[in-house]
Design an enzyme around this catalytic site. Structure first.
Site, short mmCIF file in Angstrom:
data_model
loop_
_atom_site.label_atom_id
_atom_site.label_comp_id
_atom_site.label_asym_id
_atom_site.label_seq_id
_atom_site.Cartn_x
_atom_site.Cartn_y
_atom_site.Cartn_z
N ARG A 203 0.75 -1.39 0.02
CA ARG A 203 0.02 -0.07 -0.10
C ARG A 203 1.05 1.10 -0.15
O ARG A 203 0.48 2.39 0.53
CB ARG A 203 -1.06 0.24 1.08
CG ARG A 203 -1.76 -1.12 1.24
CD ARG A 203 -2.89 -1.03 0.28
NE ARG A 203 -3.91 -2.36 0.31
CZ ARG A 203 -3.95 -3.53 0.05
NH1 ARG A 203 -3.29 -3.55 -1.00
NH2 ARG A 203 -5.01 -4.27 0.55
N SER B 165 -11.31 -0.43 2.71
CA SER B 165 -10.49 -0.67 4.16
C SER B 165 -9.93 0.74 4.67
O SER B 165 -9.06 1.41 3.92
CB SER B 165 -9.27 -1.45 3.95
OG SER B 165 -9.56 -2.46 3.19
N GLU C 91 -5.22 3.84 5.86
CA GLU C 91 -4.82 3.66 4.74
C GLU C 91 -5.55 4.55 3.85
O GLU C 91 -4.92 5.28 2.82
CB GLU C 91 -5.46 2.27 4.20
CG GLU C 91 -4.95 2.05 2.66
CD GLU C 91 -5.71 0.64 2.21
OE1 GLU C 91 -5.46 -0.51 2.92
OE2 GLU C 91 -6.37 0.77 1.12
#
Ligand code: FAD
Ligand code: NAP
Length: 337
Positions: free
Chosen positions: A163, A237, A333
């Site tokens: 990520r 998420s 995130e």
């Protein structure tokens, strides 16, 4: 290119947060970028590059210029058994996946139904079901804001990690991705071991899956688990899966023997953030206008009328509770503005 003032962003972020941008411009070509950024007054503003708005949370009005990237176009080149697919940064990611699946170009079928644009795909190295964009990334072109030049980034230049990429790190705010090239293949190496893919293929009686089968199964699993942003605001998420050292993990495992864990690079251990949050009693919790999704505690939702501040405060509560119970610090995130 007209700069629009006090522009509503509610329809342009998947959380559906009701905020405005001081200035807004939509970009359809690299020439548009050059024109907009040749204006010194524009450069003096704070800048936010916007794709599909599916990985961001606005906590207030944006006091600067929002540049919405709508550069379109798909180009395909053969390279032996490989297919080099180049797409404009404003192409919808899932439409590109559908196009590749329909043409039997293998490599991104596990990334079916991820919202957002092609241009954002390298920014956080999007990933799902054991595949990350770095696995198929060939190169991208990006507009350098300071110089107005178009630069090409190889995979090595992008510094991809879980990520993460150089565009979120040391080059943050310096480049606007204009197009991405993916190296796909005519020969499918299907990855079906992850999550519920194999179980769902089995349930459908599929023993030799095609690219299209995997894409359909991934889509079905996602639809069953995740809230559809067109009906309930969310940004997927909200937190990353924490990656911790082996000794720290050994202590945790002694206290929580059923804690899910997976090997991570450098001998570290990846935990499932959703499991940690659920174990703290947060799954399906409603708190004011926000909460966690009933089928996946990792996804924070807007039940209607939530402000970004409200969602952010709720995320802080989750971080603090998880830290108290497990001693693990969750990192967001979603990009906060
Ligand atoms: P935006 O949200 O518009 O922007 C995200 C960041 O990238 C911002 O910092 C923005 O400034 C920057 N950016 C965007 N475009 C450019 C550009 N052209 N140049 C430079 N910077 C740019 N993510 C995953 O990785 N895997 C998943 O499985 C996944 N599932 C999701 C499911 C749901 C229901 C939702 C709502 C989100 C999910 N996400 C997932 C998160 C999100 O879809 C991805 O991160 C996606 O790549 C964001 O694309 P976007 O165009 O909406 O980016
Ligand atoms: P899931 O299948 O219930 O799995 C829970 C967690 O366990 C995931 O976070 C996943 O990590 C990890 N995991 C499962 N099987 C694994 C394996 N074989 N090896 C290593 N790790 C494994 O997760 P889910 O919530 O339904 O999501 C399915 C996939 O879609 C995941 O890959 C997830 O990342 C992706 N997704 C991402 C977002 C987002 O916004 N970023 C939103 C929805 C779904 P990873 O997350 O590292 O894969």
């Amino acid at each position: 290119m007209p700069l629009l003032e006090n522009y509503a962003l509610k329809q342009l972020n998947t959380f559906g947060v009701d905020v405005n941008a001081k200035l807004y411009v939509e970009i359809f070509s690299e020439a548009d970028l050059l024109e907009v950024f040749s204006n010194q007054a524009v450069k003096e503003n704070k800048l936010l590059v916007l794709g599909g708005g599916s990985n961001m949370l606005f906590t207030k009005d944006y006091d600067g210029l929002v540049v919405k990237i709508s550069i379109k176009g798909i180009d395909v080149k053969e390279d032996g058994n490989d297919i080099l697919v180049t797409a404009g940064a404003g192409e919808v990611w899932d439409s590109l996946v559908k196009y590749c699946v329909a043409n039997e170009y293998a490599g991104i079928e596990n990334l079916t139904l991820i919202p957002g644009t092609v241009g954002a795909s390298p920014i956080q190295n999007i990933g799902a079901y054991g595949v990350e964009i770095k696995d198929v990334f060939e190169s991208c072109t990006a507009f350098e804001i300071a110089t107005g030049q178009i630069k090409t980034f190889s995979k090595a230049d992008c510094g991809f990690a879980y990520r993460e990429s150089v565009f979120k790190g040391k080059l943050k705010g310096q480049f606007i991705v204009t197009a991405v090239t993916y190296r796909l293949s005519r020969t499918a190496k299907l990855q079906t071991h992850y999550g519920a893919i194999n179980a769902e293929l089995e349930r459908r009686g599929i023993t030799t899956p095609t690219i299209a089968d995997v894409s359909e199964v991934v889509a079905a699993i996602r639809v069953s688990k995740l809230p559809d942003p067109s009906t309930i605001g969310n940004a997927g998420s909200f937190f990353k899966n924490p990656i911790i050292s082996q000794p720290v993990f050994d202590d945790l495992l002694a206290q929580f023997p059923d804690i899910p864990h997976y090997p991570a690079p450098d001998g570290r251990v990846k935990l499932a953030a959703g499991w940690l949050i659920e174990a703290c009693g947060f799954k399906g919790v409603v708190e004011g206008n926000t909460g966690t999704w009933k089928n996946q505690a990792l996804v924070l939702v807007n039940h209607g009328g939530a402000t970004g501040q409200e969602v952010y405060r709720f995320s802080e509560k989750i971080i603090n509770t998880v830290q108290q119970k497990f001693g693990v610090l969750l990192e967001r995130e979603v990009n906060i503005f």
